[in-house]
Design a protein around this motif. Structure first.
Motif, PDB file in Angstrom:
ATOM      1  N   ARG A   1       1.003  -1.759   0.150  1.00 53.87           N
ATOM      2  CA  ARG A   1       0.323  -0.417  -0.450  1.00 53.87           C
ATOM      3  C   ARG A   1       0.642   1.657  -0.089  1.00 53.87           C
TER       4      ARG A   1
ATOM      5  N   ARG B   1      -4.035   1.876  -1.181  1.00 53.73           N
ATOM      6  CA  ARG B   1      -5.236   1.611  -1.271  1.00 53.73           C
ATOM      7  C   ARG B   1      -5.133   0.502  -2.290  1.00 53.73           C
TER       8      ARG B   1
ATOM      9  N   ALA C   1      -6.760  -6.472   0.888  1.00 53.46           N
ATOM     10  CA  ALA C   1      -6.704  -6.005   1.540  1.00 53.46           C
ATOM     11  C   ALA C   1      -6.952  -6.556   2.784  1.00 53.46           C
TER      12      ALA C   1
END
Length: 274
Positions: free
Chosen positions: A43, A48, A169
Motif C-alpha cells: 500500500r 489502496r 487487503a
C-alpha cells in the motif's frame, strides 16, 4: 482451492521443521507480522492496493481471525509430535466437518454425492497412509490435530459467510491485526532469536499462509462446500509431489494408488456435485 492446498502442503512441511526449535506463539506471531508488513509495503508502493479494509461485519471478521489462529496452532502442535502421514490423516476429517457445518450453520444444501465423494477421498487417504502409521500415538497430538481441523473448517465457513466482503487487503488486515497483539506477549516470553536461515523460513511461513488464506477466501466466494470439500483430499497428492520433487523420495505403490483414488474423487465431485 487447489492453489491453497498446495501452499498449505509446503507450509506444513516448513512448520514441522521449525517446530523443533521454536514455540508456536513465536511462529504464528512471525507469520502475522510478515503478512502486515507485506500489506503495508504494497500500500506504500500503490495506495489502496488490494482494496479497502473497512468492514460492515467486524465481529465476523474477528471470529474468522480467532479460528485462523486456532487452526495454525492446532496443526503446528500436532505435526510437532506426529509423522506427517498421521497428522494428515487427522486433518482429513475436516471435509466431513465442513459439510456438516455448512448445512447446520449456513443452511446451505449439501448433496448426497458430496458426502459420497468425500468418503471415497478418505478411503484413498487410508490406502495411501496405512502402511506408514505407527502402532501407538500421542493422544494430545491427535487432539491438537482435531482442534486444528475443526478451526480450519470454521475458517472456511466464515469465508463463505463473508463472501460479500471481498478484497485482498481486507482479508489480510482482519486476519493479522486482531491476532498479532494477542500473540506478541506470549511470543515474547518464549522468544528464541532465529538464525538468518530460520528467519527466512519463518518469513516464508507468512507468505505461504497469506497466499493460502487469499486463495481460500476467493474459492468460497465462488463455490459451495459440496464442490470444494472433496478437493481437500488433494493435499495428499501435493504431499506426494513434494516428496518426489524436493526430497527425491519415491513413495511406495500404495501411496500412488491412494493418490489416484483421491484425484478421481476430486474430479468426480466437480462433475456430479452442485
Amino acid at each position: 482451492m487447489l492453489a491453497a492446498l498446495a501452499l498449505f502442503a509446503v507450509l506444513d512441511a516448513n512448520s514441522k521443521v521449525l517446530s523443533g526449535g521454536y514455540h508456536v506463539s513465536q511462529v504464528l506471531a512471525f507469520r502475522y507480522a510478515v503478512l502486515l508488513a507485506l500489506l503495508g509495503a504494497a500500500r506504500l508502493a500503490r495506495p489502496r492496493a488490494g482494496g479497502g479494509v473497512a468492514t460492515r461485519r467486524p465481529w465476523a471478521q474477528l471470529l474468522r481471525s480467532a479460528f485462523m489462529v486456532g487452526s495454525g496452532a492446532g496443526f503446528f502442535l500436532s505435526l510437532r509430535e506426529l509423522p506427517l502421514a498421521e497428522g494428515y490423516l487427522v486433518y482429513f476429517t475436516a471435509p466431513f466437518m465442513l459439510l456438516a457445518l455448512f448445512r447446520v450453520l449456513l443452511k446451505e444444501p449439501v448433496a448426497a454425492t458430496a458426502w459420497i465423494w468425500c468418503g471415497v477421498g478418505f478411503l484413498g487417504v487410508l490406502v495411501a497412509l496405512s502402511p506408514g502409521l505407527s502402532a501407538g500415538g500421542a493422544w494430545a497430538a491427535y487432539a491438537w490435530g482435531l482442534m486444528g481441523s475443526f478451526c480450519h473448517a470454521m475458517v472456511l465457513v466464515m469465508n463463505r459467510s463473508l463472501r460479500d466482503e471481498p478484497g485482498m487487503a481486507r482479508v489480510i488486515f482482519w486476519s493479522a491485526v486482531p491476532a498479532l497483539p494477542a500473540l506478541l506477549p506470549w511470543a515474547a516470553t518464549e522468544w528464541v532469536t532465529p538464525s538468518w536461515g530460520d528467519a527466512a523460513a519463518l518469513s516464508a511461513n507468512g507468505v505461504l499462509a497469506g497466499g493460502a488464506t487469499l486463495c481460500l477466501a476467493s474459492a468460497f466466494r465462488h463455490a459451495s462446500a459440496g464442490r470444494l470439500a472433496p478437493l481437500e483430499f488433494s493435499a495428499l497428492v501435493f504431499a506426494v509431489i513434494a516428496d518426489v520433487t524436493v526430497w527425491g523420495v519415491w513413495p511406495p505403490l500404495l501411496v500412488w494408488v491412494g493418490a489416484g483414488v483421491v484425484t478421481f474423487a476430486g474430479i468426480m465431485a466437480q462433475r456430479r456435485t452442485g
